[in-house]
Design a protein around this motif. Structure first.
Motif, PDB file in Angstrom:
ATOM      1  N   ALA A  45      19.500   6.491   3.824  1.00  0.00           N
ATOM      2  CA  ALA A  45      18.360   7.400   3.734  1.00  0.00           C
ATOM      3  C   ALA A  45      17.127   6.659   4.232  1.00  0.00           C
ATOM      4  N   LEU A  46      16.137   7.430   4.617  1.00  0.00           N
ATOM      5  CA  LEU A  46      14.907   6.867   5.145  1.00  0.00           C
ATOM      6  C   LEU A  46      13.743   7.711   4.632  1.00  0.00           C
ATOM      7  N   ALA A  47      12.654   7.060   4.286  1.00  0.00           N
ATOM      8  CA  ALA A  47      11.438   7.754   3.862  1.00  0.00           C
ATOM      9  C   ALA A  47      10.255   7.091   4.552  1.00  0.00           C
ATOM     10  N   ALA A  48       9.312   7.898   5.020  1.00  0.00           N
ATOM     11  CA  ALA A  48       8.146   7.346   5.720  1.00  0.00           C
ATOM     12  C   ALA A  48       6.928   8.237   5.506  1.00  0.00           C
ATOM     13  N   VAL A  49       5.761   7.626   5.622  1.00  0.00           N
ATOM     14  CA  VAL A  49       4.477   8.325   5.558  1.00  0.00           C
ATOM     15  C   VAL A  49       3.700   7.947   6.812  1.00  0.00           C
ATOM     16  N   TYR A  50       3.152   8.946   7.510  1.00  0.00           N
ATOM     17  CA  TYR A  50       2.402   8.732   8.744  1.00  0.00           C
ATOM     18  C   TYR A  50       0.972   9.235   8.585  1.00  0.00           C
ATOM     19  N   ARG A  51       0.047   8.538   9.213  1.00  0.00           N
ATOM     20  CA  ARG A  51      -1.361   8.949   9.235  1.00  0.00           C
ATOM     21  C   ARG A  51      -1.755   9.217  10.681  1.00  0.00           C
ATOM     22  N   GLY A  54      -6.737  10.368  15.388  1.00  0.00           N
ATOM     23  CA  GLY A  54      -7.078  11.185  16.544  1.00  0.00           C
ATOM     24  C   GLY A  54      -6.002  12.232  16.783  1.00  0.00           C
ATOM     25  N   GLU A  55      -6.035  12.856  17.969  1.00  0.00           N
ATOM     26  CA  GLU A  55      -5.083  13.914  18.277  1.00  0.00           C
ATOM     27  C   GLU A  55      -3.802  13.404  18.924  1.00  0.00           C
ATOM     28  N   ASN A  56      -3.809  12.167  19.440  1.00  0.00           N
ATOM     29  CA  ASN A  56      -2.673  11.691  20.226  1.00  0.00           C
ATOM     30  C   ASN A  56      -1.958  10.471  19.651  1.00  0.00           C
ATOM     31  N   PHE A  57      -2.234  10.099  18.437  1.00  0.00           N
ATOM     32  CA  PHE A  57      -1.634   8.876  17.904  1.00  0.00           C
ATOM     33  C   PHE A  57      -1.439   9.004  16.393  1.00  0.00           C
ATOM     34  N   LYS A  58      -0.326   8.444  15.922  1.00  0.00           N
ATOM     35  CA  LYS A  58      -0.134   8.340  14.478  1.00  0.00           C
ATOM     36  C   LYS A  58       0.589   7.027  14.181  1.00  0.00           C
ATOM     37  N   VAL A  59       0.307   6.483  13.028  1.00  0.00           N
ATOM     38  CA  VAL A  59       0.911   5.231  12.583  1.00  0.00           C
ATOM     39  C   VAL A  59       1.550   5.484  11.224  1.00  0.00           C
ATOM     40  N   GLY A  60       2.730   4.889  11.027  1.00  0.00           N
ATOM     41  CA  GLY A  60       3.440   5.151   9.786  1.00  0.00           C
ATOM     42  C   GLY A  60       4.098   3.913   9.231  1.00  0.00           C
ATOM     43  N   VAL A  61       4.388   3.994   7.959  1.00  0.00           N
ATOM     44  CA  VAL A  61       5.123   2.938   7.268  1.00  0.00           C
ATOM     45  C   VAL A  61       6.202   3.630   6.436  1.00  0.00           C
ATOM     46  N   GLY A  62       7.355   2.973   6.359  1.00  0.00           N
ATOM     47  CA  GLY A  62       8.442   3.587   5.619  1.00  0.00           C
ATOM     48  C   GLY A  62       9.438   2.573   5.135  1.00  0.00           C
ATOM     49  N   TYR A  63      10.517   3.089   4.564  1.00  0.00           N
ATOM     50  CA  TYR A  63      11.574   2.231   4.039  1.00  0.00           C
ATOM     51  C   TYR A  63      12.921   2.817   4.430  1.00  0.00           C
ATOM     52  N   ASN A  64      13.796   1.980   5.015  1.00  0.00           N
ATOM     53  CA  ASN A  64      15.157   2.359   5.353  1.00  0.00           C
ATOM     54  C   ASN A  64      16.054   1.914   4.200  1.00  0.00           C
TER      55      ASN A  64
END
Length: 90
Positions: A45-51, A54-64
């Motif tokens: 399973a995998l869970a992640a949160v993205y922020r 702007g309109e063209n970019f997102k950065v996320g962190v998660g756990y596999n």
């Protein structure tokens, strides 16, 4: 085809995304990797949160939570842990 990969049958795993709440996205995904030659089936399973930035970019962190990667060339089964992901949209 690489002989190490022949017969590996990754299934398309269900994923759920909640998007657009104040610029945040949430991803929950289940995974299955079936390798008939090795007579194994691995689950994860995998869970992640993205922020959104702007309109063209997102950065996320998660756990596999699984041992395998979505890169099917990587058969080390040591990929459990935290990850950082950056996505550009054009």
């Amino acid at each position: 085809m690489n002989s190490r990969l022949r017969g590996s049958e990754p299934s398309s795993s269900p994923a759920s995304r909640a998007a657009g709440v104040y610029g945040w996205d949430i991803l929950l995904e289940s995974r299955v990797l079936h390798m008939p030659e090795a007579d194994t089936t691995d689950y994860g399973a995998l869970a992640a949160v993205y922020r959104h930035v702007g309109e063209n970019f997102k950065v996320g962190v998660g756990y596999n939570f699984g041992r395998f990667s979505d890169d099917l060339r990587d058969l080390t089964l040591n990929d459990e842990g935290v990850f950082l992901n950056m996505v550009g949209k054009f």
